[in-house]
Design a protein around this motif. Sequence first.
Motif, PDB file in Angstrom:
ATOM      1  N   ILE A   1      70.270  27.075 -33.048  1.00  0.00           N
ATOM      2  CA  ILE A   1      69.438  26.822 -31.868  1.00  0.00           C
ATOM      3  C   ILE A   1      69.008  28.238 -31.457  1.00  0.00           C
ATOM      4  CG2 ILE A   1      69.351  25.723 -29.658  1.00  0.00           C
ATOM      5  CD1 ILE A   1      71.474  24.069 -30.609  1.00  0.00           C
ATOM      6  N   ASP A   2      67.555  28.445 -31.556  1.00  0.00           N
ATOM      7  CA  ASP A   2      66.979  29.562 -31.247  1.00  0.00           C
ATOM      8  C   ASP A   2      67.432  30.256 -29.838  1.00  0.00           C
ATOM      9  OD1 ASP A   2      65.785  30.041 -33.685  1.00  0.00           O
ATOM     10  OD2 ASP A   2      63.729  29.258 -32.860  1.00  0.00           O
ATOM     11  N   MET A   3      67.454  29.334 -28.865  1.00  0.00           N
ATOM     12  CA  MET A   3      67.501  29.537 -27.297  1.00  0.00           C
ATOM     13  C   MET A   3      68.995  30.051 -27.312  1.00  0.00           C
ATOM     14  SD  MET A   3      67.408  27.286 -24.099  1.00  0.00           S
ATOM     15  CE  MET A   3      68.663  26.127 -24.727  1.00  0.00           C
ATOM     16  N   LEU A   4      70.106  29.519 -27.820  1.00  0.00           N
ATOM     17  CA  LEU A   4      71.250  29.947 -27.727  1.00  0.00           C
ATOM     18  C   LEU A   4      71.609  31.005 -28.637  1.00  0.00           C
ATOM     19  CD1 LEU A   4      73.182  26.426 -28.118  1.00  0.00           C
ATOM     20  CD2 LEU A   4      72.355  27.693 -26.033  1.00  0.00           C
ATOM     21  N   LEU A   5      70.995  31.324 -29.649  1.00  0.00           N
ATOM     22  CA  LEU A   5      70.989  32.393 -30.616  1.00  0.00           C
ATOM     23  C   LEU A   5      70.849  33.656 -29.907  1.00  0.00           C
ATOM     24  CD1 LEU A   5      70.095  30.929 -34.036  1.00  0.00           C
ATOM     25  CD2 LEU A   5      72.499  31.606 -33.468  1.00  0.00           C
ATOM     26  N   ALA A   6      69.502  33.651 -29.173  1.00  0.00           N
ATOM     27  CA  ALA A   6      69.094  34.556 -28.440  1.00  0.00           C
ATOM     28  C   ALA A   6      70.020  35.124 -27.434  1.00  0.00           C
ATOM     29  CB  ALA A   6      67.666  34.217 -27.871  1.00  0.00           C
ATOM     30  N   ARG A   7      70.544  34.224 -26.600  1.00  0.00           N
ATOM     31  CA  ARG A   7      71.695  34.586 -25.722  1.00  0.00           C
ATOM     32  C   ARG A   7      72.903  35.508 -26.242  1.00  0.00           C
ATOM     33  NH1 ARG A   7      71.760  28.890 -22.208  1.00  0.00           N
ATOM     34  NH2 ARG A   7      69.716  29.063 -21.579  1.00  0.00           N
ATOM     35  N   LEU A   8      73.092  34.952 -27.557  1.00  0.00           N
ATOM     36  CA  LEU A   8      74.548  35.579 -28.216  1.00  0.00           C
ATOM     37  C   LEU A   8      74.167  36.792 -28.704  1.00  0.00           C
ATOM     38  CD1 LEU A   8      77.290  35.446 -29.411  1.00  0.00           C
ATOM     39  CD2 LEU A   8      76.356  34.195 -31.389  1.00  0.00           C
ATOM     40  N   LYS A   9      72.779  37.156 -29.098  1.00  0.00           N
ATOM     41  CA  LYS A   9      72.601  38.366 -29.738  1.00  0.00           C
ATOM     42  C   LYS A   9      72.390  39.769 -28.756  1.00  0.00           C
ATOM     43  CE  LYS A   9      69.388  40.131 -33.167  1.00  0.00           C
ATOM     44  NZ  LYS A   9      68.013  39.675 -33.881  1.00  0.00           N
ATOM     45  N   GLU A  10      72.306  39.115 -27.280  1.00  0.00           N
ATOM     46  CA  GLU A  10      72.433  40.061 -26.392  1.00  0.00           C
ATOM     47  C   GLU A  10      73.595  40.334 -25.759  1.00  0.00           C
ATOM     48  OE1 GLU A  10      69.954  38.241 -23.299  1.00  0.00           O
ATOM     49  OE2 GLU A  10      68.066  38.690 -24.384  1.00  0.00           O
ATOM     50  N   ARG A  11      74.585  39.666 -26.162  1.00  0.00           N
ATOM     51  CA  ARG A  11      76.029  39.680 -25.790  1.00  0.00           C
ATOM     52  C   ARG A  11      76.651  40.741 -26.637  1.00  0.00           C
ATOM     53  NH1 ARG A  11      78.449  34.179 -25.844  1.00  0.00           N
ATOM     54  NH2 ARG A  11      80.306  35.108 -25.408  1.00  0.00           N
ATOM     55  N   PRO A  12      77.915  41.410 -26.292  1.00  0.00           N
ATOM     56  CA  PRO A  12      78.528  42.150 -27.262  1.00  0.00           C
ATOM     57  C   PRO A  12      79.137  41.759 -28.321  1.00  0.00           C
ATOM     58  CG  PRO A  12      79.249  42.524 -24.842  1.00  0.00           C
ATOM     59  CD  PRO A  12      78.343  41.396 -24.895  1.00  0.00           C
ATOM     60  N   GLU A  13      79.369  40.350 -28.162  1.00  0.00           N
ATOM     61  CA  GLU A  13      79.815  39.560 -29.388  1.00  0.00           C
ATOM     62  C   GLU A  13      78.803  39.531 -30.560  1.00  0.00           C
ATOM     63  OE1 GLU A  13      82.274  38.760 -26.150  1.00  0.00           O
ATOM     64  OE2 GLU A  13      80.436  38.576 -26.240  1.00  0.00           O
ATOM     65  N   GLY A  14      77.380  39.662 -30.042  1.00  0.00           N
ATOM     66  CA  GLY A  14      76.499  39.671 -31.152  1.00  0.00           C
ATOM     67  C   GLY A  14      76.418  40.495 -32.191  1.00  0.00           C
ATOM     68  N   LYS A  15      77.180  41.555 -32.156  1.00  0.00           N
ATOM     69  CA  LYS A  15      77.278  42.727 -33.120  1.00  0.00           C
ATOM     70  C   LYS A  15      78.111  42.108 -34.249  1.00  0.00           C
ATOM     71  CE  LYS A  15      81.325  45.022 -31.224  1.00  0.00           C
ATOM     72  NZ  LYS A  15      81.483  46.298 -30.412  1.00  0.00           N
ATOM     73  N   HIS A  16      78.741  40.933 -33.799  1.00  0.00           N
ATOM     74  CA  HIS A  16      79.575  40.466 -35.283  1.00  0.00           C
ATOM     75  C   HIS A  16      79.074  39.363 -36.061  1.00  0.00           C
ATOM     76  CE1 HIS A  16      83.355  42.394 -33.638  1.00  0.00           C
ATOM     77  NE2 HIS A  16      82.855  42.145 -32.442  1.00  0.00           N
ATOM     78  N   VAL A  17      77.768  39.116 -35.608  1.00  0.00           N
ATOM     79  CA  VAL A  17      76.937  37.927 -36.197  1.00  0.00           C
ATOM     80  C   VAL A  17      76.129  38.573 -37.496  1.00  0.00           C
ATOM     81  CG1 VAL A  17      75.294  36.269 -36.164  1.00  0.00           C
ATOM     82  CG2 VAL A  17      76.821  36.643 -34.182  1.00  0.00           C
ATOM     83  N   ASP A  18      76.206  38.022 -38.627  1.00  0.00           N
ATOM     84  CA  ASP A  18      75.299  38.542 -39.822  1.00  0.00           C
ATOM     85  C   ASP A  18      74.066  37.885 -39.498  1.00  0.00           C
ATOM     86  OD1 ASP A  18      73.754  38.868 -41.863  1.00  0.00           O
ATOM     87  OD2 ASP A  18      75.522  38.594 -43.165  1.00  0.00           O
ATOM     88  N   TRP A  19      73.028  38.513 -38.762  1.00  0.00           N
ATOM     89  CA  TRP A  19      71.754  37.805 -38.156  1.00  0.00           C
ATOM     90  C   TRP A  19      70.748  37.615 -39.549  1.00  0.00           C
ATOM     91  CZ3 TRP A  19      71.737  35.609 -33.928  1.00  0.00           C
ATOM     92  CH2 TRP A  19      72.741  36.124 -32.814  1.00  0.00           C
ATOM     93  N   ASN A  20      70.898  38.353 -40.642  1.00  0.00           N
ATOM     94  CA  ASN A  20      70.167  38.026 -41.844  1.00  0.00           C
ATOM     95  C   ASN A  20      70.534  36.571 -42.342  1.00  0.00           C
ATOM     96  OD1 ASN A  20      68.528  40.361 -41.805  1.00  0.00           O
ATOM     97  ND2 ASN A  20      70.275  41.516 -42.947  1.00  0.00           N
ATOM     98  N   ARG A  21      71.922  36.490 -42.314  1.00  0.00           N
ATOM     99  CA  ARG A  21      72.410  35.010 -42.575  1.00  0.00           C
ATOM    100  C   ARG A  21      71.916  34.005 -41.699  1.00  0.00           C
ATOM    101  NH1 ARG A  21      74.411  31.678 -45.901  1.00  0.00           N
ATOM    102  NH2 ARG A  21      76.443  31.098 -46.075  1.00  0.00           N
ATOM    103  N   VAL A  22      71.934  34.410 -40.585  1.00  0.00           N
ATOM    104  CA  VAL A  22      71.437  33.540 -39.552  1.00  0.00           C
ATOM    105  C   VAL A  22      70.166  33.033 -39.742  1.00  0.00           C
ATOM    106  CG1 VAL A  22      71.151  32.888 -36.947  1.00  0.00           C
ATOM    107  CG2 VAL A  22      73.103  33.744 -37.691  1.00  0.00           C
ATOM    108  N   ASP A  23      69.235  34.162 -40.141  1.00  0.00           N
ATOM    109  CA  ASP A  23      67.746  33.742 -40.117  1.00  0.00           C
ATOM    110  C   ASP A  23      67.706  33.096 -41.437  1.00  0.00           C
ATOM    111  OD1 ASP A  23      67.217  35.316 -37.879  1.00  0.00           O
ATOM    112  OD2 ASP A  23      66.709  37.174 -38.840  1.00  0.00           O
ATOM    113  N   ALA A  24      68.372  33.190 -42.231  1.00  0.00           N
ATOM    114  CA  ALA A  24      68.317  32.458 -43.592  1.00  0.00           C
ATOM    115  C   ALA A  24      68.298  30.979 -43.579  1.00  0.00           C
ATOM    116  CB  ALA A  24      68.768  33.155 -44.727  1.00  0.00           C
ATOM    117  N   LEU A  25      69.391  30.734 -42.435  1.00  0.00           N
ATOM    118  CA  LEU A  25      69.909  29.299 -42.309  1.00  0.00           C
ATOM    119  C   LEU A  25      69.015  28.641 -41.274  1.00  0.00           C
ATOM    120  CD1 LEU A  25      73.611  29.850 -42.603  1.00  0.00           C
ATOM    121  CD2 LEU A  25      72.210  28.320 -44.057  1.00  0.00           C
ATOM    122  N   ARG A  26      68.068  29.258 -40.356  1.00  0.00           N
ATOM    123  CA  ARG A  26      67.355  28.724 -39.293  1.00  0.00           C
ATOM    124  C   ARG A  26      66.588  27.648 -39.854  1.00  0.00           C
ATOM    125  NH1 ARG A  26      67.125  32.162 -34.509  1.00  0.00           N
ATOM    126  NH2 ARG A  26      67.908  34.159 -34.719  1.00  0.00           N
TER     127      ARG A  26
END
Length: 441
Positions: free
Chosen positions: A386-411
């Motif tokens: 969900i774009d809105m929730l992912l955007a919030r997570l990306k701004e948090r410190p925990e966002g660095k633990h997310v493979d955003w390329n993988r997320v973008d492939a699954l969006r």
Amino acid sequence: MNDALAQAYPLHLATLRQRADAALEAVGRAHLVIPAGHPIGKHLDDMEYPFAVHPSFKQWVPLLNAPGSWIVYTPGEKPVLIYLQPQDFWHLTPEDPTGYWVEHFDIRLIRTWEDARQHLPKDPAACAILGQPRDGIADFVPDAPEAVVQYLNYHRAYKTPYEQIRMREASALGARGHRAAAAAFRAGESEFGIHMAYLHAVGQTDAELPYHSIAGLNEHGAVLHYMHFDTTPPERNRSFLIDAGASSGGYASDITRTYAAPEAEEFRALIDAVDKVQLQLCDGVRAGRDYAELHLQAHQLLAGVLKDQGIVDMSPEAMVERGVSSTFFPHGLGHGIGLQVHDVGGFMRSDKGGTIAQPDGHPFLRMTRALETDMVVTIEPGLYFIDMLLARLKERPEGKHVDWNRVDALRPYGGIRIEDDVICTDGDPENMTRDAFAALD
């Protein structure tokens, strides 16, 4: 099925009478009165919305289209059905009541809504009248004591054998519709075309379904309550999420499945992982199990999927504790189901009232009671992008633990939800949904 219903109905009615007796005795009232309700008129129009009968009415009798009718129950006496059968050349006249249940009622036919008053108890103050104020007639206005409402709502969580037969039938119809919808998805149909295939297979209209179907292609699967039906197919049907149920005698099924196109191997692997989690959670529907605790276990298991699939590089425990799992699984594990899709009583502490709060950080969980024999609940874990929730997570410190390329492939695939309706027994749970699909196979 009619023979089974005929055999089970007397016990069902006896159970309803026992509950009504206890509720009335507690408040010193002599009669329980239940209106079927009335259609709601559209604003500045002479048309009405499709009629939806009050749940408490259809619990006593399987009449889904009898607006203006009433049930009157007096302890020790045969229940009365005041049945409105208007003489109206504009609309189809309701047929005389028939079936396995009619012999158990004193049925009184009326021709106009106002005629009901002569068959209702003389003194409204002696009655516990369920329903809404707009259902009132003359001096007879719904005003049931809160103690009566709480008692009946609490015990509605326990489904009689009759109700379970109805819900198995609703599951069978829903599974048939889901198979047709999956075939339409694979054939490249639009969301509207898929929905029409579902309706045709179930044999029910939109108004007869227990809730508005969700049929989301591709990114639309990330909208939790996607209520639109695009009439034009996308360039490519990559994925499909369908959340749709059916009705049987006023009882609901609630089924969700997610599908991937043949070439979407990564997304299909994620579906398979969520399906494995979902089956484990269904097995947890056992007497004595705290439903809120089962919801928290769902977060742990889904967090494990996020880690195993290389989406988030954190321990499952840390993901749950720091709210990362809620980004991908933002809703509750499920809810009670029966006369309503989101049936009443899910938060009740006892039949005298009181509530059991949701766990901190989980405001969308719809049930917090401990499971008991004959309760029926849904189990619907999911993972969404969900774009809105992912955007919030990306701004948090925990966002660095997310493979955003993988997320973008699954969006582009939206999300996954898998939902079954499960009966809590005194042993292994009964998964009505899986049984219904197995019967089709």
